[in-house]
Design a protein around this motif. Structure first.
Motif, PDB file in Angstrom:
ATOM      1  N   SER A  50     -64.109  -7.592   4.284  1.00 10.92           N
ATOM      2  CA  SER A  50     -65.150  -7.278   5.255  1.00 10.92           C
ATOM      3  C   SER A  50     -66.354  -6.655   4.554  1.00 10.92           C
ATOM      4  CB  SER A  50     -64.623  -6.286   6.305  1.00 10.92           C
ATOM      5  OG  SER A  50     -63.560  -6.852   7.035  1.00 10.92           O
ATOM      6  N   PRO A  51     -67.556  -6.981   5.001  1.00 19.48           N
ATOM      7  CA  PRO A  51     -68.737  -6.341   4.414  1.00 19.48           C
ATOM      8  C   PRO A  51     -68.765  -4.864   4.767  1.00 19.48           C
ATOM      9  CG  PRO A  51     -69.346  -7.626   6.350  1.00 19.48           C
ATOM     10  CD  PRO A  51     -67.905  -7.940   6.071  1.00 19.48           C
ATOM     11  N   LEU A  52     -69.387  -4.070   3.921  1.00 18.06           N
ATOM     12  CA  LEU A  52     -69.560  -2.656   4.228  1.00 18.06           C
ATOM     13  C   LEU A  52     -70.591  -2.499   5.338  1.00 18.06           C
ATOM     14  CD1 LEU A  52     -69.691  -1.051   0.654  1.00 18.06           C
ATOM     15  CD2 LEU A  52     -67.693  -1.549   2.087  1.00 18.06           C
ATOM     16  N   SER A  53     -70.500  -1.423   6.065  1.00 22.16           N
ATOM     17  CA  SER A  53     -71.468  -1.156   7.139  1.00 22.16           C
ATOM     18  C   SER A  53     -72.685  -0.407   6.625  1.00 22.16           C
ATOM     19  CB  SER A  53     -70.794  -0.344   8.251  1.00 22.16           C
ATOM     20  OG  SER A  53     -70.362   0.915   7.759  1.00 22.16           O
ATOM     21  N   TYR A  54     -72.794  -0.270   5.311  1.00 19.19           N
ATOM     22  CA  TYR A  54     -73.888   0.444   4.660  1.00 19.19           C
ATOM     23  C   TYR A  54     -74.146  -0.229   3.322  1.00 19.19           C
ATOM     24  CZ  TYR A  54     -69.535   2.499   3.003  1.00 19.19           C
ATOM     25  OH  TYR A  54     -68.255   2.662   2.531  1.00 19.19           O
ATOM     26  N   SER A  55     -75.262   0.070   2.701  1.00 17.93           N
ATOM     27  CA  SER A  55     -75.599  -0.526   1.411  1.00 17.93           C
ATOM     28  C   SER A  55     -74.802   0.129   0.287  1.00 17.93           C
ATOM     29  CB  SER A  55     -77.094  -0.370   1.135  1.00 17.93           C
ATOM     30  OG  SER A  55     -77.428   0.999   0.983  1.00 17.93           O
ATOM     31  N   TYR A  56     -74.713  -0.542  -0.840  1.00 14.34           N
ATOM     32  CA  TYR A  56     -73.954   0.002  -1.965  1.00 14.34           C
ATOM     33  C   TYR A  56     -74.575   1.286  -2.506  1.00 14.34           C
ATOM     34  CZ  TYR A  56     -71.286  -4.339  -2.072  1.00 14.34           C
ATOM     35  OH  TYR A  56     -70.453  -5.390  -1.733  1.00 14.34           O
ATOM     36  N   GLU A  57     -75.872   1.484  -2.318  1.00 11.67           N
ATOM     37  CA  GLU A  57     -76.517   2.698  -2.814  1.00 11.67           C
ATOM     38  C   GLU A  57     -76.559   3.813  -1.767  1.00 11.67           C
ATOM     39  OE1 GLU A  57     -80.032  -0.092  -1.742  1.00 11.67           O
ATOM     40  OE2 GLU A  57     -77.998  -0.265  -2.543  1.00 11.67           O
ATOM     41  N   ALA A  58     -76.001   3.577  -0.589  1.00  9.52           N
ATOM     42  CA  ALA A  58     -76.135   4.534   0.513  1.00  9.52           C
ATOM     43  C   ALA A  58     -75.472   5.878   0.242  1.00  9.52           C
ATOM     44  CB  ALA A  58     -75.554   3.935   1.793  1.00  9.52           C
ATOM     45  N   LEU A  59     -74.526   5.925  -0.682  1.00  9.15           N
ATOM     46  CA  LEU A  59     -73.787   7.168  -0.941  1.00  9.15           C
ATOM     47  C   LEU A  59     -74.283   7.897  -2.184  1.00  9.15           C
ATOM     48  CD1 LEU A  59     -70.203   5.859  -0.121  1.00  9.15           C
ATOM     49  CD2 LEU A  59     -71.888   6.852   1.430  1.00  9.15           C
ATOM     50  N   GLU A  60     -75.378   7.406  -2.779  1.00  8.15           N
ATOM     51  CA  GLU A  60     -76.002   8.106  -3.908  1.00  8.15           C
ATOM     52  C   GLU A  60     -76.452   9.498  -3.456  1.00  8.15           C
ATOM     53  OE1 GLU A  60     -76.508   7.153  -7.032  1.00  8.15           O
ATOM     54  OE2 GLU A  60     -76.560   4.967  -7.145  1.00  8.15           O
ATOM     55  N   PRO A  61     -76.436  10.496  -4.313  1.00  2.74           N
ATOM     56  CA  PRO A  61     -76.060  10.441  -5.733  1.00  2.74           C
ATOM     57  C   PRO A  61     -74.569  10.692  -5.978  1.00  2.74           C
ATOM     58  CG  PRO A  61     -76.876  12.618  -5.240  1.00  2.74           C
ATOM     59  CD  PRO A  61     -76.958  11.830  -3.949  1.00  2.74           C
ATOM     60  N   TYR A  62     -73.777  10.781  -4.930  1.00  2.15           N
ATOM     61  CA  TYR A  62     -72.374  11.188  -5.076  1.00  2.15           C
ATOM     62  C   TYR A  62     -71.495  10.045  -5.542  1.00  2.15           C
ATOM     63  CZ  TYR A  62     -74.531  14.846  -2.347  1.00  2.15           C
ATOM     64  OH  TYR A  62     -75.394  15.821  -1.917  1.00  2.15           O
TER      65      TYR A  62
END
Length: 205
Positions: A6-18
């Protein structure tokens, strides 16, 4: 029926900087996809199991043919674990309400819960997961090896319960950013927990 990514509901960079973009993308599209591919391959010619949801399947590992148990324990387990993991990640949510009250009651306080969870994640030798589970109307912190899941039960995973929060402590989840600093990765996790989703899972049980 085959498992799909399933695709994520957010972008791959959405959790930066953690959690960094590169790790998230590799983790999702390569590691998780590999578990799905391996599980689907193992389920060929097993229509009675291939029709199950992944969570139902990992609760029936003892019913599988002997030559399929390990591969599906590892790979259906990996699919189940990561499917939960992506859902409970999001920035800027707050622990509150019924779940916060339950944590305070069952652990004696939020800080105590965090300390117990971080210890479970830090001391898990090698690869595995730390979990917050609900069992018999109580919350508990447990950990499992490799891609085991508490839904597999005591005989297989060494623990049991309905997982409402899970942290992947395999090196592939953090090594590009944190190198060997697992503890730093674990502490960063609290900045990206989707407490709204975790609360919904808590209420579901």
């Amino acid at each position: 029926m085959s498992f799909t990514l399933s695709p994520l509901s957010y972008s791959y960079e959405a959790l930066e900087p953690y959690f960094d973009k590169e790790t998230m993308e590799i983790h999702h599209t390569k590691h998780h996809q590999a578990y799905i591919n391996n599980a689907n391959n193992a389920l060929k010619n097993l229509p009675e199991f291939a029709s199950l949801s992944v969570n139902n399947l990992i609760q029936k590992l003892d019913q599988l043919p002997a030559d399929k148990k390990t591969v599906l324990r590892n790979n259906a387990g990996g699919h189940a674990n990561h499917s939960l993991f992506w859902k409970i990640l999001k920035q800027d949510t707050t622990l509150k309400g019924e779940l916060k009250h339950a944590i305070e009651c069952d652990f004696g306080g939020v800080d105590t819960f965090i300390e117990m969870f971080e210890k479970a994640a830090t001391t898990r030798f090698g690869s595995g997961w730390a979990w917050l589970v609900k069992k018999d109307s109580k919350l508990a912190v447990v950990s499992t090896a490799n891609q085991d899941n508490p839904l597999m039960g005591e005989a297989i995973s060494g623990t049991s319960g309905y997982p409402i929060l899970g942290l992947d402590v395999w090196e592939h989840a953090y090594y590009l950013k944190y190198r060997n600093r697992r503890q730093d990765y674990i502490k960063s996790f609290w900045n990206v927990v989707n407490w709204d989703e975790v609360t919904a899972r808590f209420k579901h049980t």
